[in-house]
Design a protein around this motif. Sequence first.
Motif, PDB file in Angstrom:
ATOM      1  N   HIS A 188       0.889  -1.017  -0.124  1.00 12.63           N
ATOM      2  CA  HIS A 188      -0.059   0.195   0.024  1.00 12.63           C
ATOM      3  C   HIS A 188       0.821   1.216   0.093  1.00 12.63           C
ATOM      4  O   HIS A 188       1.669   1.223   0.779  1.00 12.63           O
ATOM      5  CB  HIS A 188      -0.868  -0.145   1.241  1.00 12.63           C
ATOM      6  CG  HIS A 188      -1.965  -1.106   1.184  1.00 12.63           C
ATOM      7  ND1 HIS A 188      -3.233  -0.837   0.625  1.00 12.63           N
ATOM      8  CD2 HIS A 188      -1.717  -2.412   1.224  1.00 12.63           C
ATOM      9  CE1 HIS A 188      -3.669  -2.149   0.705  1.00 12.63           C
ATOM     10  NE2 HIS A 188      -2.928  -3.057   1.150  1.00 12.63           N
ATOM     11  N   LEU A 189       0.758   2.085  -1.059  1.00  9.19           N
ATOM     12  CA  LEU A 189       1.668   3.371  -1.150  1.00  9.19           C
ATOM     13  C   LEU A 189       1.675   4.277   0.175  1.00  9.19           C
ATOM     14  O   LEU A 189       2.909   4.415   0.383  1.00  9.19           O
ATOM     15  CB  LEU A 189       0.840   4.060  -2.347  1.00  9.19           C
ATOM     16  CG  LEU A 189       1.756   5.242  -2.688  1.00  9.19           C
ATOM     17  CD1 LEU A 189       3.005   4.653  -3.334  1.00  9.19           C
ATOM     18  CD2 LEU A 189       0.956   6.112  -3.540  1.00  9.19           C
ATOM     19  N   TYR A 190       0.758   4.425   0.814  1.00  7.89           N
ATOM     20  CA  TYR A 190       1.034   5.248   1.920  1.00  7.89           C
ATOM     21  C   TYR A 190       1.443   4.485   3.293  1.00  7.89           C
ATOM     22  O   TYR A 190       1.899   4.717   4.140  1.00  7.89           O
ATOM     23  CB  TYR A 190      -0.280   5.861   2.319  1.00  7.89           C
ATOM     24  CG  TYR A 190      -0.417   7.150   1.574  1.00  7.89           C
ATOM     25  CD1 TYR A 190      -0.498   8.516   2.172  1.00  7.89           C
ATOM     26  CD2 TYR A 190      -0.499   7.414   0.202  1.00  7.89           C
ATOM     27  CE1 TYR A 190      -0.636   9.753   1.514  1.00  7.89           C
ATOM     28  CE2 TYR A 190      -0.406   8.356  -0.512  1.00  7.89           C
ATOM     29  CZ  TYR A 190      -0.466   9.587  -0.119  1.00  7.89           C
ATOM     30  OH  TYR A 190      -0.633  10.780  -0.755  1.00  7.89           O
ATOM     31  N   GLY A 191       1.268   3.034   3.081  1.00 10.53           N
ATOM     32  CA  GLY A 191       1.747   2.180   4.012  1.00 10.53           C
ATOM     33  C   GLY A 191       3.326   2.102   4.125  1.00 10.53           C
ATOM     34  O   GLY A 191       4.069   1.488   4.869  1.00 10.53           O
ATOM     35  N   CYS A 192       4.112   2.574   2.958  1.00  8.76           N
ATOM     36  CA  CYS A 192       5.493   2.498   2.554  1.00  8.76           C
ATOM     37  C   CYS A 192       6.039   3.810   2.950  1.00  8.76           C
ATOM     38  O   CYS A 192       7.486   3.897   2.772  1.00  8.76           O
ATOM     39  CB  CYS A 192       5.654   2.115   1.264  1.00  8.76           C
ATOM     40  SG  CYS A 192       5.091   0.656   0.853  1.00  8.76           S
ATOM     41  N   ILE A 193       5.503   4.798   3.498  1.00 11.92           N
ATOM     42  CA  ILE A 193       6.192   6.180   4.117  1.00 11.92           C
ATOM     43  C   ILE A 193       6.706   5.905   5.001  1.00 11.92           C
ATOM     44  O   ILE A 193       6.414   5.489   6.057  1.00 11.92           O
ATOM     45  CB  ILE A 193       5.013   7.224   4.106  1.00 11.92           C
ATOM     46  CG1 ILE A 193       4.279   7.346   2.671  1.00 11.92           C
ATOM     47  CG2 ILE A 193       5.505   8.611   4.729  1.00 11.92           C
ATOM     48  CD1 ILE A 193       2.732   8.511   2.992  1.00 11.92           C
ATOM     49  N   ARG A 194       8.047   6.410   5.009  1.00 11.36           N
ATOM     50  CA  ARG A 194       9.074   6.263   6.082  1.00 11.36           C
ATOM     51  C   ARG A 194       8.544   7.404   7.254  1.00 11.36           C
ATOM     52  O   ARG A 194       8.029   8.460   7.012  1.00 11.36           O
ATOM     53  CB  ARG A 194      10.515   6.469   5.867  1.00 11.36           C
ATOM     54  CG  ARG A 194      11.092   5.489   4.960  1.00 11.36           C
ATOM     55  CD  ARG A 194      12.597   5.732   4.457  1.00 11.36           C
ATOM     56  NE  ARG A 194      12.486   6.863   3.773  1.00 11.36           N
ATOM     57  CZ  ARG A 194      13.531   7.676   3.970  1.00 11.36           C
ATOM     58  NH1 ARG A 194      14.310   7.750   4.759  1.00 11.36           N
ATOM     59  NH2 ARG A 194      13.528   8.648   3.203  1.00 11.36           N
ATOM     60  N   HIS A 195       8.835   7.047   8.427  1.00 12.91           N
ATOM     61  CA  HIS A 195       8.377   7.884   9.423  1.00 12.91           C
ATOM     62  C   HIS A 195       9.214   9.244   9.327  1.00 12.91           C
ATOM     63  O   HIS A 195       8.674  10.201   9.704  1.00 12.91           O
ATOM     64  CB  HIS A 195       8.569   7.501  11.110  1.00 12.91           C
ATOM     65  CG  HIS A 195      10.023   7.396  11.387  1.00 12.91           C
ATOM     66  ND1 HIS A 195      10.875   6.271  10.980  1.00 12.91           N
ATOM     67  CD2 HIS A 195      10.687   8.202  12.131  1.00 12.91           C
ATOM     68  CE1 HIS A 195      12.213   6.498  11.513  1.00 12.91           C
ATOM     69  NE2 HIS A 195      12.084   7.848  12.441  1.00 12.91           N
ATOM     70  N   GLU A 196      10.333   9.278   8.872  1.00 11.96           N
ATOM     71  CA  GLU A 196      11.074  10.556   8.683  1.00 11.96           C
ATOM     72  C   GLU A 196      10.327  11.565   7.628  1.00 11.96           C
ATOM     73  O   GLU A 196      10.501  12.679   7.820  1.00 11.96           O
ATOM     74  CB  GLU A 196      12.532  10.153   8.348  1.00 11.96           C
ATOM     75  CG  GLU A 196      13.295   9.402   9.190  1.00 11.96           C
ATOM     76  CD  GLU A 196      13.407   7.810   8.776  1.00 11.96           C
ATOM     77  OE1 GLU A 196      12.330   7.315   8.252  1.00 11.96           O
ATOM     78  OE2 GLU A 196      14.471   7.468   9.219  1.00 11.96           O
ATOM     79  N   ASP A 197       9.984  10.967   6.637  1.00 13.19           N
ATOM     80  CA  ASP A 197       9.204  11.839   5.483  1.00 13.19           C
ATOM     81  C   ASP A 197       7.917  12.270   6.108  1.00 13.19           C
ATOM     82  O   ASP A 197       7.452  13.685   5.719  1.00 13.19           O
ATOM     83  CB  ASP A 197       9.012  10.931   4.272  1.00 13.19           C
ATOM     84  CG  ASP A 197      10.319  10.488   3.676  1.00 13.19           C
ATOM     85  OD1 ASP A 197      11.522  10.982   3.795  1.00 13.19           O
ATOM     86  OD2 ASP A 197      10.303   9.435   2.940  1.00 13.19           O
ATOM     87  N   LEU A 198       7.340  11.491   6.920  1.00  8.42           N
ATOM     88  CA  LEU A 198       5.939  12.091   7.301  1.00  8.42           C
ATOM     89  C   LEU A 198       6.265  13.163   8.436  1.00  8.42           C
ATOM     90  O   LEU A 198       5.752  14.330   8.312  1.00  8.42           O
ATOM     91  CB  LEU A 198       5.041  11.194   7.959  1.00  8.42           C
ATOM     92  CG  LEU A 198       3.747  11.356   8.652  1.00  8.42           C
ATOM     93  CD1 LEU A 198       3.028  12.223   7.570  1.00  8.42           C
ATOM     94  CD2 LEU A 198       3.104  10.310   9.416  1.00  8.42           C
ATOM     95  N   LEU A 199       7.384  12.916   9.290  1.00  9.35           N
ATOM     96  CA  LEU A 199       7.474  13.720  10.237  1.00  9.35           C
ATOM     97  C   LEU A 199       8.083  15.316   9.583  1.00  9.35           C
ATOM     98  O   LEU A 199       7.494  16.317   9.865  1.00  9.35           O
ATOM     99  CB  LEU A 199       8.636  13.548  11.062  1.00  9.35           C
ATOM    100  CG  LEU A 199       9.201  14.170  12.221  1.00  9.35           C
ATOM    101  CD1 LEU A 199       8.380  14.766  13.343  1.00  9.35           C
ATOM    102  CD2 LEU A 199      10.521  13.758  12.855  1.00  9.35           C
TER     103      LEU A 199
END
Length: 140
Positions: free
Chosen positions: A13-24
């Motif tokens: 799932h695309l948004y399930g692959c987002i790294r925490h650093e990127d979301l932060l």
Amino acid sequence: MTRSNRLCELHLHLYGCIRHEDLLQRLLAQDPIDWSKYEAAYEDAYGYASPARRIIEDGKAGGSVDGDEFKRIFEFGEADAGNFARFTAKFGLLMVGSCITQAIEGAQPWANVVAEVTGVAQSIVDDQNREGLLYAEQRL
């Protein structure tokens, strides 16, 4: 890693692959942030308030950002396994940092969603290439 050792992923799932650093980083740059749905879901699932708002507000004010604490509240770990309320609460943090919800509500143009999804997809493909992934099937 040799080509014969490369991996494939058949259901990501695309948004399930987002790294925490990127979301932060996305949340630190975003203003304003509507925390209401996320915070209610997190407190219902965990029984206490999420520290996400404090982490982001501290960072925006020039204070230190606890990336490890943010990772803990964002990533779905063993303690969360089998608990759909915890899964949806943590997924809600992704939605706080996304313009998708705002576009659905009419507060953002859909062109912003296209740009966001394109950027997220490129970042994930870059990560997968660094990891030696030869083939991946992504879903939104």
